[in-house]
Design an enzyme around this catalytic site. Structure first.
Site, short mmCIF file in Angstrom:
data_model
loop_
_atom_site.label_atom_id
_atom_site.label_comp_id
_atom_site.label_asym_id
_atom_site.label_seq_id
_atom_site.Cartn_x
_atom_site.Cartn_y
_atom_site.Cartn_z
N ASP A 201 -7.34 0.05 -2.09
CA ASP A 201 -9.01 -0.12 -3.89
C ASP A 201 -10.20 0.44 -4.08
OD1 ASP A 201 -6.83 -2.09 -4.81
OD2 ASP A 201 -8.54 -3.59 -3.44
N HIS B 251 -7.69 -3.44 -10.75
CA HIS B 251 -8.12 -4.74 -10.39
C HIS B 251 -9.09 -5.54 -10.60
CE1 HIS B 251 -9.14 -6.53 -5.75
NE2 HIS B 251 -10.56 -5.39 -6.48
N GLU C 276 -8.42 -7.59 -18.48
CA GLU C 276 -7.11 -6.77 -17.82
C GLU C 276 -6.82 -6.13 -18.40
OE1 GLU C 276 -5.39 -7.36 -13.63
OE2 GLU C 276 -7.12 -9.26 -13.18
N ILE D 200 1.19 -0.70 0.15
CA ILE D 200 0.31 0.53 0.28
C ILE D 200 0.84 1.11 -0.18
CG2 ILE D 200 -1.60 1.28 1.31
CD1 ILE D 200 -2.49 -1.32 2.44
N LEU D 201 0.56 2.32 -0.82
CA LEU D 201 1.33 3.88 -0.38
C LEU D 201 1.08 4.37 -0.37
CD1 LEU D 201 1.26 3.45 -4.78
CD2 LEU D 201 3.38 3.03 -3.51
C1 GRF Z 1 -3.46 -8.50 -11.91
O1 GRF Z 1 -5.19 -9.46 -11.75
C2 GRF Z 1 -4.47 -6.82 -11.52
O2 GRF Z 1 -5.35 -6.92 -10.90
C3 GRF Z 1 -4.70 -7.70 -10.14
O3 GRF Z 1 -2.96 -8.52 -9.88
C4 GRF Z 1 -2.59 -9.88 -10.83
C5 GRF Z 1 -1.60 -8.88 -11.43
O4 GRF Z 1 -1.21 -9.72 -12.66
N1 GRF Z 1 -4.07 -6.39 -9.06
P1 GRF Z 1 0.37 -9.08 -13.63
O5 GRF Z 1 1.34 -9.63 -12.52
O6 GRF Z 1 -0.25 -7.93 -13.82
O7 GRF Z 1 0.06 -10.42 -14.40
#
Ligand code: GRF
Length: 191
Positions: free
Chosen positions: A146, A110, A175, A93-94
């Site tokens: 988050d 997230h 993502e 956590i920053l």
């Molecule tokens: C992803 O699901 C991201 O949303 C979460 O951690 C995971 C990281 O995946 N915070 P990666 O390291 O980008 O493969």
């Protein structure tokens, strides 16, 4: 504005690699100036060797405290002309002090539709709650987990036979697309 990105990671680094590739292929108006990982075994960090992107491993335990650790991160970002920060699976956590210096310039991804399922194992939380839809969220980072203002989200359907693992994979694909789409938009509006 051309984004000069600093990326912080702790895990596999697939989002980070995907951003590096998108910059390399000029899909986004951005350069990754430096990747900082607190995980020396990150798979993505190894794959990064195929690109010319600078990377560094920084372990919290090597610093006298978290403040000193984050000062080092800040210093490295400044030295490398970073003007925007992406968290991609960064598990520390920053602190508020750090975030004050980078107001509205730190974003995170997230794997849930925030504000549902904050914190750890959001895909497991989603399966346990039997939600029919989940997804991922890119949001600004504040000093609560988050919690910052939502920038964009992407939805996936959770099938009847979905497992935590299959949902993780499904969301991760989204993502990768969402992070690039958000960075594209930010590069067009940021001054
Ligand atoms: C992803 O699901 C991201 O949303 C979460 O951690 C995971 C990281 O995946 N915070 P990666 O390291 O980008 O493969």
């Amino acid at each position: 504005m051309v984004l000069n990105l600093g990326i912080l990671i702790s895990q596999d680094g697939s989002n980070m690699l995907n951003i590096v590739k998108a910059c390399h292929e000029k899909k986004i108006q951005a350069n990754v100036k430096i990747v900082i990982s607190n995980n020396p075994d990150s798979k993505g960090l190894k794959k990064l060797k195929n690109f010319k992107t600078k990377s560094t491993i920084l372990l919290l335990k090597d610093f006298k405290n978290k403040k000193a650790y984050e000062e080092k991160i800040n210093e490295l970002f400044k030295e490398n002309n970073v003007n925007f920060i992406c968290l991609a699976g960064y598990m520390i956590i920053l602190e508020r002090d750090f975030l004050e210096k980078w107001k509205k310039r730190v974003i995170n991804i997230h794997p849930s539709l925030l504000p549902s399922f904050k914190g750890l194992e959001p895909q497991k939380q989603a399966i346990q709650k039997k939600v029919k839809f989940s997804g991922c969220t890119v949001h600004y980072v504040n000093d609560n987990i988050d919690d910052g203002e939502i920038i964009d989200q992407s939805i996936v359907k959770v099938d009847k036979k979905e497992t935590v693992e299959s949902l993780k994979k499904k969301i991760l694909l989204e993502e990768h697309k969402l992070y690039i789409s958000v960075l594209t938009k930010i590069s067009k509006v940021l001054k």
